[in-house]
Design a protein around this motif. Structure first.
Motif, PDB file in Angstrom:
ATOM      1  N   GLY A 112     -34.280   7.241 -20.860  1.00  0.00           N
ATOM      2  CA  GLY A 112     -32.945   7.378 -21.426  1.00  0.00           C
ATOM      3  C   GLY A 112     -31.851   7.482 -20.389  1.00  0.00           C
ATOM      4  N   VAL A 113     -32.179   8.017 -19.207  1.00  0.00           N
ATOM      5  CA  VAL A 113     -31.155   8.202 -18.184  1.00  0.00           C
ATOM      6  C   VAL A 113     -30.620   6.860 -17.681  1.00  0.00           C
ATOM      7  CG1 VAL A 113     -32.736   8.273 -16.210  1.00  0.00           C
ATOM      8  CG2 VAL A 113     -30.586   9.524 -16.103  1.00  0.00           C
ATOM      9  N   PHE A 114     -31.410   5.803 -17.780  1.00  0.00           N
ATOM     10  CA  PHE A 114     -30.963   4.478 -17.348  1.00  0.00           C
ATOM     11  C   PHE A 114     -29.732   4.045 -18.148  1.00  0.00           C
ATOM     12  CE2 PHE A 114     -31.023  -0.185 -17.787  1.00  0.00           C
ATOM     13  CZ  PHE A 114     -30.958  -0.545 -16.445  1.00  0.00           C
ATOM     14  N   ASN A 115     -29.769   4.222 -19.461  1.00  0.00           N
ATOM     15  CA  ASN A 115     -28.623   3.845 -20.300  1.00  0.00           C
ATOM     16  C   ASN A 115     -27.389   4.670 -19.963  1.00  0.00           C
ATOM     17  OD1 ASN A 115     -30.185   1.964 -21.704  1.00  0.00           O
ATOM     18  ND2 ASN A 115     -30.866   3.482 -23.198  1.00  0.00           N
TER      19      ASN A 115
ATOM     20  N   VAL B 250     -40.491  19.715  -7.319  1.00  0.00           N
ATOM     21  CA  VAL B 250     -39.369  20.283  -8.059  1.00  0.00           C
ATOM     22  C   VAL B 250     -39.748  21.691  -8.499  1.00  0.00           C
ATOM     23  CG1 VAL B 250     -37.860  20.036 -10.059  1.00  0.00           C
ATOM     24  CG2 VAL B 250     -38.709  18.009  -8.882  1.00  0.00           C
ATOM     25  N   SER B 251     -38.882  22.637  -8.210  1.00  0.00           N
ATOM     26  CA  SER B 251     -39.132  24.006  -8.635  1.00  0.00           C
ATOM     27  C   SER B 251     -39.131  24.077 -10.157  1.00  0.00           C
ATOM     28  CB  SER B 251     -38.053  24.935  -8.079  1.00  0.00           C
ATOM     29  OG  SER B 251     -38.099  26.187  -8.731  1.00  0.00           O
ATOM     30  N   GLU B 252     -40.183  24.636 -10.733  1.00  0.00           N
ATOM     31  CA  GLU B 252     -40.261  24.730 -12.183  1.00  0.00           C
ATOM     32  C   GLU B 252     -39.168  25.640 -12.728  1.00  0.00           C
ATOM     33  OE1 GLU B 252     -44.118  25.987 -13.285  1.00  0.00           O
ATOM     34  OE2 GLU B 252     -45.124  24.161 -12.605  1.00  0.00           O
ATOM     35  N   LYS B 253     -38.713  26.611 -11.927  1.00  0.00           N
ATOM     36  CA  LYS B 253     -37.703  27.552 -12.409  1.00  0.00           C
ATOM     37  C   LYS B 253     -36.300  26.961 -12.358  1.00  0.00           C
ATOM     38  CE  LYS B 253     -40.187  31.813 -11.268  1.00  0.00           C
ATOM     39  NZ  LYS B 253     -40.140  33.097 -10.513  1.00  0.00           N
ATOM     40  N   THR B 254     -35.993  26.250 -11.272  1.00  0.00           N
ATOM     41  CA  THR B 254     -34.611  25.800 -11.085  1.00  0.00           C
ATOM     42  C   THR B 254     -34.419  24.319 -11.342  1.00  0.00           C
ATOM     43  OG1 THR B 254     -34.937  25.309  -8.736  1.00  0.00           O
ATOM     44  CG2 THR B 254     -34.310  27.555  -9.310  1.00  0.00           C
ATOM     45  N   LEU B 255     -35.517  23.543 -11.376  1.00  0.00           N
ATOM     46  CA  LEU B 255     -35.446  22.089 -11.512  1.00  0.00           C
ATOM     47  C   LEU B 255     -34.551  21.489 -10.433  1.00  0.00           C
ATOM     48  CD1 LEU B 255     -35.357  21.395 -15.346  1.00  0.00           C
ATOM     49  CD2 LEU B 255     -37.251  21.074 -13.755  1.00  0.00           C
ATOM     50  N   ARG B 256     -34.510  22.143  -9.277  1.00  0.00           N
ATOM     51  CA  ARG B 256     -33.760  21.616  -8.144  1.00  0.00           C
ATOM     52  C   ARG B 256     -34.743  21.376  -7.015  1.00  0.00           C
ATOM     53  NH1 ARG B 256     -28.339  24.776  -6.876  1.00  0.00           N
ATOM     54  NH2 ARG B 256     -28.089  22.901  -5.633  1.00  0.00           N
TER      55      ARG B 256
ATOM     56  N   ALA C 194     -32.593  10.244 -11.175  1.00  0.00           N
ATOM     57  CA  ALA C 194     -33.770  10.407 -12.019  1.00  0.00           C
ATOM     58  C   ALA C 194     -33.526  11.584 -12.955  1.00  0.00           C
ATOM     59  CB  ALA C 194     -35.020  10.653 -11.166  1.00  0.00           C
ATOM     60  N   SER C 195     -34.463  11.809 -13.850  1.00  0.00           N
ATOM     61  CA  SER C 195     -34.429  12.991 -14.687  1.00  0.00           C
ATOM     62  C   SER C 195     -35.856  13.364 -15.060  1.00  0.00           C
ATOM     63  CB  SER C 195     -33.612  12.743 -15.961  1.00  0.00           C
ATOM     64  OG  SER C 195     -33.532  13.912 -16.743  1.00  0.00           O
ATOM     65  N   PRO C 196     -36.357  14.530 -14.613  1.00  0.00           N
ATOM     66  CA  PRO C 196     -35.648  15.539 -13.831  1.00  0.00           C
ATOM     67  C   PRO C 196     -35.519  15.121 -12.370  1.00  0.00           C
ATOM     68  CG  PRO C 196     -37.946  16.207 -14.116  1.00  0.00           C
ATOM     69  CD  PRO C 196     -37.759  14.940 -14.924  1.00  0.00           C
ATOM     70  N   PRO C 197     -34.539  15.760 -11.635  1.00  0.00           N
ATOM     71  CA  PRO C 197     -33.543  16.739 -12.079  1.00  0.00           C
ATOM     72  C   PRO C 197     -32.398  16.053 -12.814  1.00  0.00           C
ATOM     73  CG  PRO C 197     -33.196  16.229  -9.785  1.00  0.00           C
ATOM     74  CD  PRO C 197     -34.442  15.482 -10.186  1.00  0.00           C
ATOM     75  N   LYS C 198     -31.642  16.806 -13.579  1.00  0.00           N
ATOM     76  CA  LYS C 198     -30.518  16.254 -14.339  1.00  0.00           C
ATOM     77  C   LYS C 198     -29.499  15.647 -13.380  1.00  0.00           C
ATOM     78  CE  LYS C 198     -27.021  17.526 -17.762  1.00  0.00           C
ATOM     79  NZ  LYS C 198     -26.446  18.638 -18.580  1.00  0.00           N
ATOM     80  N   PRO C 199     -29.053  14.417 -13.631  1.00  0.00           N
ATOM     81  CA  PRO C 199     -28.091  13.777 -12.726  1.00  0.00           C
ATOM     82  C   PRO C 199     -26.800  14.571 -12.585  1.00  0.00           C
ATOM     83  CG  PRO C 199     -29.051  12.157 -14.210  1.00  0.00           C
ATOM     84  CD  PRO C 199     -29.486  13.502 -14.716  1.00  0.00           C
ATOM     85  N   ASP C 200     -26.334  14.687 -11.355  1.00  0.00           N
ATOM     86  CA  ASP C 200     -25.062  15.338 -11.043  1.00  0.00           C
ATOM     87  C   ASP C 200     -24.018  14.236 -10.898  1.00  0.00           C
ATOM     88  OD1 ASP C 200     -22.860  16.550  -9.890  1.00  0.00           O
ATOM     89  OD2 ASP C 200     -24.040  17.855  -8.584  1.00  0.00           O
ATOM     90  N   PHE C 201     -23.264  13.981 -11.966  1.00  0.00           N
ATOM     91  CA  PHE C 201     -22.357  12.841 -11.980  1.00  0.00           C
ATOM     92  C   PHE C 201     -21.141  13.045 -11.077  1.00  0.00           C
ATOM     93  CE2 PHE C 201     -24.780  11.914 -15.846  1.00  0.00           C
ATOM     94  CZ  PHE C 201     -25.031  10.567 -15.657  1.00  0.00           C
ATOM     95  N   ILE C 202     -20.699  14.276 -10.909  1.00  0.00           N
ATOM     96  CA  ILE C 202     -19.603  14.526  -9.967  1.00  0.00           C
ATOM     97  C   ILE C 202     -20.049  14.156  -8.556  1.00  0.00           C
ATOM     98  CG2 ILE C 202     -18.407  16.394  -8.747  1.00  0.00           C
ATOM     99  CD1 ILE C 202     -16.830  15.716 -11.084  1.00  0.00           C
ATOM    100  N   MET C 203     -21.258  14.566  -8.190  1.00  0.00           N
ATOM    101  CA  MET C 203     -21.795  14.220  -6.882  1.00  0.00           C
ATOM    102  C   MET C 203     -21.895  12.712  -6.724  1.00  0.00           C
ATOM    103  SD  MET C 203     -25.597  14.446  -5.385  1.00  0.00           S
ATOM    104  CE  MET C 203     -25.769  12.762  -5.981  1.00  0.00           C
TER     105      MET C 203
ATOM    106  N   ASN D 130     -34.966   6.123 -10.952  1.00  0.00           N
ATOM    107  CA  ASN D 130     -36.390   6.348 -10.710  1.00  0.00           C
ATOM    108  C   ASN D 130     -37.014   7.173 -11.843  1.00  0.00           C
ATOM    109  OD1 ASN D 130     -38.796   6.186  -9.269  1.00  0.00           O
ATOM    110  ND2 ASN D 130     -38.346   7.986  -8.020  1.00  0.00           N
ATOM    111  N   LYS D 131     -38.319   7.262 -11.826  1.00  0.00           N
ATOM    112  CA  LYS D 131     -39.100   8.019 -12.809  1.00  0.00           C
ATOM    113  C   LYS D 131     -38.909   7.466 -14.214  1.00  0.00           C
ATOM    114  CE  LYS D 131     -38.627  12.264 -10.059  1.00  0.00           C
ATOM    115  NZ  LYS D 131     -38.289  13.704 -10.074  1.00  0.00           N
TER     116      LYS D 131
END
Length: 283
Positions: free
Chosen positions: A115-118, A181-187, A79-88, A108-109
């Motif tokens: 845009g994250v779907f594409n 989701v933490s507003e500061k870290t988005l994690r 999903a986004s947020p959080p930004k996808p971790d592609f290495i993970m 999701n979301k």
């Protein structure tokens, strides 16, 4: 002896589903002390008289961390947020494909960021994974996803705060804990602590922590075998055991250059290859 499946473990006790009956069991001594002795998802035989797990039956698939066995499919949620971790995501898919586990990617979301779907399709559209756009909030795509999960034991994986628990709750009406989701870290913050299997009609859900950090246990020269889009091109490479890293006449690198394969995923592939190779050289 009767046979059943371990659907929950907690403090040395094992909840075993045998048909339509539930048994709370202990384990035979040697099974207790082995790190892989009994895990959630195991099919076991139990002594009905003493309520003791006597034997673990052969596993279809097995993961150490998280401890889960006999998973048919993993629904990887992004999903986004959080930004996808592609290495993970690449490492997760590598580990799952090496266990011959089916992979479904749920984006999701979709109501917040379509845009994250594409981006996911561009990276993983050639892998054979089924990719579904969903929203736990609006219900978009849930019927399609549910059909893909039918008659399977499915684990949900992905970064924290992508909405795994919310998605399971929306799909099946299970009241699982959800984080924010933490507003500061988005994690996100982890919310699931104990692996447990829920039966929802003809679908079984393995709600388990830590699937997003699963580590591939693969030799460097074998990594390309578990990249489906690379494996299909291996017969067209100049060398029979091409690793697709630096060999001349490599069909994979040629198709990356021509735009037929994702260049971003290929660059990450080489990073993962070199990382695993470096780790092997330490031992």
């Amino acid at each position: 002896m009767i046979k059943g499946q371990v659907v929950k473990m907690n403090a040395g006790r094992y909840t075993v589903l045998c048909g339509d009956k539930i048994y709370e069991c202990s384990a035979r001594g040697n099974l207790k002390i082995k790190s892989d002795g009994i895990v959630t998802g195991d099919y076991v035989s139990i002594d009905e008289r003493t309520l003791t797990v006597d034997k673990v039956l052969e596993r279809k698939s097995f993961f150490i961390r998280p401890s889960i066995a006999n998973v048919d499919a993993v629904n990887v949620v992004v999903a986004s947020p959080p930004k996808p971790d592609f290495i993970m995501l690449d490492k997760l898919l590598l580990a799952l494909f090496s266990q011959d586990v089916e992979v479904i990617i749920s984006v999701n979301k979709s109501d917040l960021n379509s845009g994250v779907f594409n981006e996911i399709v561009a990276n993983y559209g050639d892998t054979g994974c089924k990719i579904v756009q969903v929203s736990a909030t609006t219900g978009e795509g849930l019927d399609e996803l549910k059909k893909l999960l039918e008659n399977k034991l499915v684990a949900f994986a992905g970064q924290s705060a992508v909405g795994k628990s919310s998605l399971v709750s929306a799909l099946f009406g299970l009241k699982l804990k959800t984080g924010d989701v933490s507003e500061k870290t988005l994690r996100g913050r982890h919310t699931t602590t104990v692996a447990e299997i829920y039966s929802c009609g003809n679908i079984r859900i393995a709600d388990t922590p830590g699937f997003s950090v699963i580590k591939p246990q693969i030799e460097p020269e074998d990594i390309a075998l578990f990249y489906p889009e690379y494996f299909s091109r291996l017969p067209y490479c100049k060398f029979r055991m091409c690793t697709h890293v630096s060999e001349p006449g490599c069909k994979v690198s040629q198709d990356v250059e021509s735009g037929l394969l994702s260049s971003d995923r290929y660059l990450r592939y080489k990073d993962i290859f070199n990382e695993i190779k470096s780790e092997k050289l330490k031992y």
